[in-house]
Design a protein around this motif. Structure first.
Motif, PDB file in Angstrom:
ATOM      1  N   LEU A   7       0.854  -1.187   0.000  1.00 28.05           N
ATOM      2  CA  LEU A   7       0.000   0.000   0.000  1.00 28.05           C
ATOM      3  C   LEU A   7       0.888   1.235   0.000  1.00 28.05           C
ATOM      4  O   LEU A   7       1.727   1.397   0.889  1.00 28.05           O
ATOM      5  N   ARG A  15      -3.568   4.805   4.148  1.00 28.20           N
ATOM      6  CA  ARG A  15      -2.976   3.454   4.209  1.00 28.20           C
ATOM      7  C   ARG A  15      -3.728   2.611   5.233  1.00 28.20           C
ATOM      8  O   ARG A  15      -4.032   1.447   4.987  1.00 28.20           O
ATOM      9  N   LYS A  16      -4.043   3.221   6.380  1.00 28.11           N
ATOM     10  CA  LYS A  16      -4.728   2.490   7.438  1.00 28.11           C
ATOM     11  C   LYS A  16      -6.120   2.055   6.984  1.00 28.11           C
ATOM     12  O   LYS A  16      -6.544   0.940   7.227  1.00 28.11           O
ATOM     13  N   LYS A  19      -5.721  -0.769   4.560  1.00 31.74           N
ATOM     14  CA  LYS A  19      -5.214  -1.912   5.330  1.00 31.74           C
ATOM     15  C   LYS A  19      -6.342  -2.578   6.123  1.00 31.74           C
ATOM     16  O   LYS A  19      -6.478  -3.799   6.114  1.00 31.74           O
ATOM     17  N   ASP A  20      -7.148  -1.761   6.806  1.00 34.85           N
ATOM     18  CA  ASP A  20      -8.267  -2.290   7.591  1.00 34.85           C
ATOM     19  C   ASP A  20      -9.253  -3.037   6.701  1.00 34.85           C
ATOM     20  O   ASP A  20      -9.698  -4.132   7.027  1.00 34.85           O
ATOM     21  N   SER A  23      -7.492  -6.335   5.555  1.00 34.49           N
ATOM     22  CA  SER A  23      -7.267  -7.332   6.609  1.00 34.49           C
ATOM     23  C   SER A  23      -8.583  -7.941   7.102  1.00 34.49           C
ATOM     24  O   SER A  23      -8.642  -9.118   7.421  1.00 34.49           O
ATOM     25  N   ASP A  28      -3.648 -10.688   4.716  1.00 33.78           N
ATOM     26  CA  ASP A  28      -2.882 -10.419   5.933  1.00 33.78           C
ATOM     27  C   ASP A  28      -1.424 -10.051   5.689  1.00 33.78           C
ATOM     28  O   ASP A  28      -0.741  -9.597   6.585  1.00 33.78           O
ATOM     29  N   LEU A  30       0.345  -7.425   4.403  1.00 30.97           N
ATOM     30  CA  LEU A  30       0.237  -6.058   3.923  1.00 30.97           C
ATOM     31  C   LEU A  30       1.486  -5.265   4.280  1.00 30.97           C
ATOM     32  O   LEU A  30       1.962  -5.315   5.406  1.00 30.97           O
ATOM     33  N   TYR A  31       2.006  -4.564   3.311  1.00 33.51           N
ATOM     34  CA  TYR A  31       3.208  -3.764   3.483  1.00 33.51           C
ATOM     35  C   TYR A  31       2.870  -2.319   3.133  1.00 33.51           C
ATOM     36  O   TYR A  31       1.930  -2.070   2.393  1.00 33.51           O
ATOM     37  N   GLU A  32       3.664  -1.380   3.652  1.00 38.78           N
ATOM     38  CA  GLU A  32       3.373   0.024   3.400  1.00 38.78           C
ATOM     39  C   GLU A  32       4.594   0.780   2.902  1.00 38.78           C
ATOM     40  O   GLU A  32       5.722   0.462   3.265  1.00 38.78           O
TER      41      GLU A  32
END
Length: 122
Positions: A7, A15-16, A19-20, A23, A28, A30-32
């Motif tokens: 992301l 990003r959050k 990600k939320d 997930s 599961d 997930l990289y940023e």
């Protein structure tokens, strides 16, 4: 399901949010990354199955990062995001190899649809 997703957005809350959404739906790994420079570096380290990347970022924008990632890995799956639904940006992203384009503000089902279309129901 162990698909790696990178992301890329300079806004931590974006990003959050992505990600939320991912997930909660079983993704599961997930990289940023915080900008295009970081994205190119992380792509080489992680070799993700999919990149979800903002266009407008400091240091290096998403279009430049997309071109560099595609130059290194032509099979890279990249979905571009932007608050500006500008036709020229969408066309440039697609010409540069983006697989899809999501306009902000995101709707969770649109993110999941883009991810599902590319990664399939593996």
């Amino acid at each position: 399901m162990s698909k790696k997703i990178l992301l890329v957005d300079d806004a931590a809350f974006m990003r959050k949010m992505i990600k939320d959404t991912l997930s909660k739906n079983g993704y599961d790994e997930l990289y940023e990354a915080v900008d295009g420079v970081d994205a190119v570096k992380k792509y080489a380290e992680v070799l993700p199955d999919l990149v979800i990347m903002d266009i407008t970022m400091p240091n290096m924008d998403g279009l430049q990062a997309l071109k560099l990632i595609k130059a290194k890995d032509n099979a890279a799956n990249v979905v571009m995001c932007s608050a500006m639904g500008q036709e020229s940006m969408v066309m440039d992203a697609v010409r540069s190899g983006a697989r899809d384009f999501i306009v902000k503000p995101f709707k969770p089902d649109r993110i999941l649809k883009a991810v599902g279309n590319i990664l399939g129901a593996e």
